[in-house]
Design an enzyme around this catalytic site. Structure first.
Site, PDB file in Angstrom:
ATOM      1  N   ASP A  84     -17.513 -38.673 -17.638  1.00 10.88           N
ATOM      2  CA  ASP A  84     -16.680 -37.716 -17.860  1.00 10.88           C
ATOM      3  C   ASP A  84     -16.908 -36.591 -16.337  1.00 10.88           C
ATOM      4  OD1 ASP A  84     -16.162 -36.937 -20.652  1.00 10.88           O
ATOM      5  OD2 ASP A  84     -17.662 -36.337 -21.105  1.00 10.88           O
TER       6      ASP A  84
ATOM      7  N   THR B   2     -18.303 -38.414 -29.841  1.00 18.15           N
ATOM      8  CA  THR B   2     -18.575 -37.249 -30.202  1.00 18.15           C
ATOM      9  C   THR B   2     -18.301 -36.515 -32.104  1.00 18.15           C
ATOM     10  OG1 THR B   2     -18.199 -36.746 -28.235  1.00 18.15           O
ATOM     11  CG2 THR B   2     -18.085 -34.680 -29.829  1.00 18.15           C
TER      12      THR B   2
ATOM     13  N   THR C  67     -22.679 -34.888 -28.747  1.00 17.27           N
ATOM     14  CA  THR C  67     -21.855 -36.639 -28.262  1.00 17.27           C
ATOM     15  C   THR C  67     -22.955 -37.411 -27.346  1.00 17.27           C
ATOM     16  OG1 THR C  67     -19.680 -37.186 -26.902  1.00 17.27           O
ATOM     17  CG2 THR C  67     -21.254 -35.221 -25.942  1.00 17.27           C
ATOM     18  N   LEU C  68     -22.410 -38.696 -27.578  1.00 21.32           N
ATOM     19  CA  LEU C  68     -23.493 -39.624 -26.679  1.00 21.32           C
ATOM     20  C   LEU C  68     -21.739 -40.080 -25.430  1.00 21.32           C
ATOM     21  CD1 LEU C  68     -25.149 -41.793 -29.323  1.00 21.32           C
ATOM     22  CD2 LEU C  68     -26.128 -40.903 -27.575  1.00 21.32           C
ATOM     23  N   ASN C  69     -20.501 -39.544 -25.628  1.00 26.45           N
ATOM     24  CA  ASN C  69     -19.635 -39.750 -25.003  1.00 26.45           C
ATOM     25  C   ASN C  69     -19.179 -40.583 -25.922  1.00 26.45           C
ATOM     26  OD1 ASN C  69     -17.367 -39.047 -23.352  1.00 26.45           O
ATOM     27  ND2 ASN C  69     -18.142 -40.159 -22.013  1.00 26.45           N
TER      28      ASN C  69
ATOM     29  N   SER D 223     -16.813 -30.785 -20.224  1.00 25.26           N
ATOM     30  CA  SER D 223     -16.350 -31.471 -21.183  1.00 25.26           C
ATOM     31  C   SER D 223     -15.328 -30.499 -21.974  1.00 25.26           C
ATOM     32  CB  SER D 223     -17.975 -30.712 -22.222  1.00 25.26           C
ATOM     33  OG  SER D 223     -17.218 -31.306 -23.536  1.00 25.26           O
ATOM     34  N   SER D 224     -15.061 -31.214 -22.670  1.00 24.67           N
ATOM     35  CA  SER D 224     -13.618 -30.689 -23.686  1.00 24.67           C
ATOM     36  C   SER D 224     -14.215 -29.886 -25.400  1.00 24.67           C
ATOM     37  CB  SER D 224     -12.511 -32.153 -23.997  1.00 24.67           C
ATOM     38  OG  SER D 224     -12.218 -32.346 -22.853  1.00 24.67           O
TER      39      SER D 224
ATOM     40  N   ARG E 261     -25.961 -29.534 -22.404  1.00 24.49           N
ATOM     41  CA  ARG E 261     -24.878 -30.715 -22.534  1.00 24.49           C
ATOM     42  C   ARG E 261     -26.311 -30.995 -21.016  1.00 24.49           C
ATOM     43  NH1 ARG E 261     -20.491 -33.723 -22.525  1.00 24.49           N
ATOM     44  NH2 ARG E 261     -18.904 -33.707 -20.583  1.00 24.49           N
TER      45      ARG E 261
ATOM     46  N   GLY F 239     -13.377 -36.096 -30.633  1.00 23.64           N
ATOM     47  CA  GLY F 239     -11.902 -36.652 -29.899  1.00 23.64           C
ATOM     48  C   GLY F 239     -11.803 -36.592 -28.228  1.00 23.64           C
TER      49      GLY F 239
HETATM   50  O1  DON Z   1     -17.454 -34.109 -23.361  1.00 20.80           O
HETATM   51  C1  DON Z   1     -16.482 -34.365 -23.583  1.00 20.80           C
HETATM   52  O2  DON Z   1     -15.548 -33.886 -23.545  1.00 20.80           O
HETATM   53  C2  DON Z   1     -16.369 -36.123 -24.226  1.00 20.80           C
HETATM   54  N1  DON Z   1     -17.979 -36.150 -23.281  1.00 20.80           N
HETATM   55  C3  DON Z   1     -16.686 -36.280 -25.708  1.00 20.80           C
HETATM   56  C4  DON Z   1     -16.503 -37.603 -25.904  1.00 20.80           C
HETATM   57  C5  DON Z   1     -16.308 -37.495 -27.380  1.00 20.80           C
HETATM   58  O3  DON Z   1     -15.280 -36.342 -28.367  1.00 20.80           O
HETATM   59  C6  DON Z   1     -15.592 -38.931 -28.468  1.00 20.80           C
HETATM   60  N2  DON Z   1     -15.372 -38.623 -29.376  1.00 20.80           N
HETATM   61  N3  DON Z   1     -14.576 -38.497 -29.895  1.00 20.80           N
END
Ligand code: DON
EC number: 2.3.2.2
Length: 565
Positions: free
Chosen positions: A416, A374, A392-394, A445-446, A101, A466
């Site tokens: 985040d 992501t 992810t790039l967020n 993060s999720s 991360r 997502g």
């Molecule tokens: O880490 C996370 O939970 C978010 N940065 C994820 C972002 C994400 O899934 C965007 N995609 N659709």
């Protein structure tokens, strides 16, 4: 405003196709393979991953190749400028997790996104250089390779360099996404970046700059990114654009091995990502809360199933918001949070007659406790090792800041964090002190890369992008197979819904749920939203079938592709 725009874009870009109810009576099967499989967001990346496996490489060699091939062909989320999480299960049953991360730069501070009157300025944590966390992806793939890889880096990355030089062909869905973000690319970048040009489906995109950056990884290993010429170009570019990331931030970045969250659900054992992702913890909480109920009897996407999942999600996301953050900075009462006793108490005020309003739910009381974009890929190799990786790039194309010399986008993962307690981030998630910004802290993060066992044997590898909907999409996909007997492909295709405590709404993929059922839910006090929520998640997974063959589930909502042999 920017938050709503982001949510809209996230939903738009996850896809624009509509979902329809799955006909369970006519199962659709994904790709079936005998020995090994890669499922990812792009055919190019799956193909390169499988080629590495065919060459005798294992899942961790294929991880490096697939991750970098996504960075080339899926700049929307594939990355060198972002981060991610990997959960693994070896053929002998041992499990583990890798946290790569991003983290806050050393010069970051708690109120860095507030203006003089204490209001959050969302554009600062979402767009441009100040939104960028210290990237972790290159450290992650090298750490995984150091521990488990078998092939030389040169053999793994050469096909990716070839892809960057030869180029990839733009799909219809990709064209739409490039067009949607063109204005933001132009706003954020001083120079015109290649992706801001008029790109149409069928065009071939080469990335010679990225090929050169990848060559530096072959020549110098992880130091080819975190030190030397690449690091200097990256830091200069960020600082010229108002960023605070330094050479010292890059040089001191480390990926960290973590103990995954592990729990049982009926006859399954679920292994998922631990903090600093909330994914595994929330998934465990939800699954343990619903475990005592006979969900199979309620039926897939039926009223009682939707109510039960929504109420469990409400309680889990309320806990997420209060308790979860970077475990290197905050103490997380993980064992209690996922214990059946605690979760049983959390569900005591639930009944099927009426929705529990979110205002009446806050985090649970624990005795003794002080206080779009992501991408996911799953790999099973021919030796029986499995990985589940979400990276992810967020936001879509991250901060939209693109380094022309190096050939990649930078993340906006700083969003985040909770910029201010109680103020939602771009996924509408509310955070507290546990997820406040601090130097070198990882943002919550999720992401929920998950592996599931049945009878102590590998059964599924699954995950999705997502944002906040990741956890509930993974949940529904597992239940679709385990409770509702779907194939892997049907399980990822099936319409999904989502709830996250606040805002107090349940979102449904449109045109996929029975209107009568939604009316009944409304009558029970649920606020239904089908407008803003076209697509929830874009799940990729692999299922081990009873005869030992593998079935890929590649989400029809994207260009996702399963390949195997
Ligand atoms: O880490 C996370 O939970 C978010 N940065 C994820 C972002 C994400 O899934 C965007 N995609 N659709």
């Amino acid at each position: 405003m920017i938050r709503l725009a982001s949510v809209f874009c996230l939903l738009l870009c996850l896809n624009s196709c509509k979902t329809h109810p799955v006909e369970v009576s006519k199962p659709t099967f994904g790709l079936i393979a005998n020995k090994a499989m890669v499922v990812s967001a792009r055919a190019e990346a799956s193909r390169i991953g499988v080629a590495i496996l065919k060459k005798g490489g294992n899942a961790f060699d294929a991880m490096m190749a697939t991750e970098m091939a996504l960075a080339v062909s899926y700049p929307f989320a594939g990355n060198l400028g972002g981060g991610g999480f990997m959960v693994y299960r070896m053929a002998d049953g041992t499990v583990g997790a890798l946290d790569y991360r991003e983290k806050a730069p050393k010069a970051a501070f708690k109120n860095m996104y507030l203006d003089a009157s204490g209001e959050v300025q969302p554009e600062k944590s979402q767009l441009g250089a100040l939104a960028v966390g210290v990237p972790g992806t290159v450290a992650g793939i090298f750490e995984a390779h150091k521990k488990f890889g078998t092939l030389p880096i040169q053999d793994i990355l050469s096909p990716v360099i070839h892809l960057a030089q030869k180029g990839y062909v733009v799909t219809e869905k990709q064209q739409r996404r490039f067009t949607n973000y063109r204005e933001l690319f132009l706003t954020v970048n001083k120079d015109t970046i290649p992706y801001a040009k008029d790109i149409i489906a069928g065009d071939t995109i080469k990335n010679i700059a990225l090929a050169t950056t990848l060559q530096a990884l072959i020549d110098k290993g992880r130091d080819g990114f975190y030190k030397g010429a690449v690091a200097e170009k990256l830091v200069n570019h960020l600082q010229e654009n108002g960023g605070i990331l330094t050479l010292d931030d890059l040089a001191s970045y480390k990926a960290v091995w973590r103990k995954p969250v592990q729990f049982t659900y009926k006859d399954l054992t679920v292994i998922s990502m631990s903090p600093p992702s909330s994914g595994g913890t929330c998934l465990a909480q939800i699954m343990k809360m619903i475990e005592p109920y006979d969900i199979k009897q309620y039926g897939h996407n039926q009223e009682k199933t939707i109510q039960l999942l929504t109420e469990a999600e409400r309680r889990a996301y309320a806990d997420r918001s209060y308790y979860l953050g970077d475990p290197d900075f905050v103490t997380i009462p993980l064992d209690t949070l996922i214990s059946a006793t605690y979760l049983g108490k959390r569900m005591q005020n639930f009944n099927f007659e009426r929705a529990t309003p979110s205002v009446e739910v806050s985090h649970g009381k624990l005795p003794g406790y002080e206080s779009d974009e992501t991408t996911h890929y799953s790999i099973v190799d021919q030796f029986g090792n499995t990985i589940s990786v979400t990276t992810t790039l967020n936001g879509a194309y991250g901060s939209k800041l693109y380094n022309i010399e190096l050939g990649f986008f930078l993340n906006n993962e700083m969003d985040d964090f909770s910029s201010k307690p109680g103020v939602p981030n771009m996924f509408g998630l509310i955070g507290a002190e546990a997820n406040a910004i601090a130097p070198e802290k990882r943002m919550l993060s999720s992401m929920t890369p998950t592996i599931v066992e049945k009878n102590n044997k590998l059964w599924m590898s699954v995950g999705t992008p997502g944002g906040s909907t990741i956890i509930t999409s993974v949940l529904q996909t597992i239940l679709n197979v385990s409770e509702f007997d779907m194939t892997m492909q049907d399980a990822v295709n099936a319409p999904r819904f989502h709830h996250q405590w606040l805002p107090d709404v349940v979102i449904f993929e449109p045109n996929a749920f029975d209107q009568e059922l939604l009316k009944n839910l409304k009558n029970k006090g649920y606020t239904i939203d089908q407008q803003e929520s076209q697509i929830i998640g874009k799940v990729d997974g692999i299922l081990v079938r009873e005869d030992g063959t593998l079935e890929g589930g590649a989400d029809k909502r994207g260009d996702d592709t399963a390949m195997g042999f």
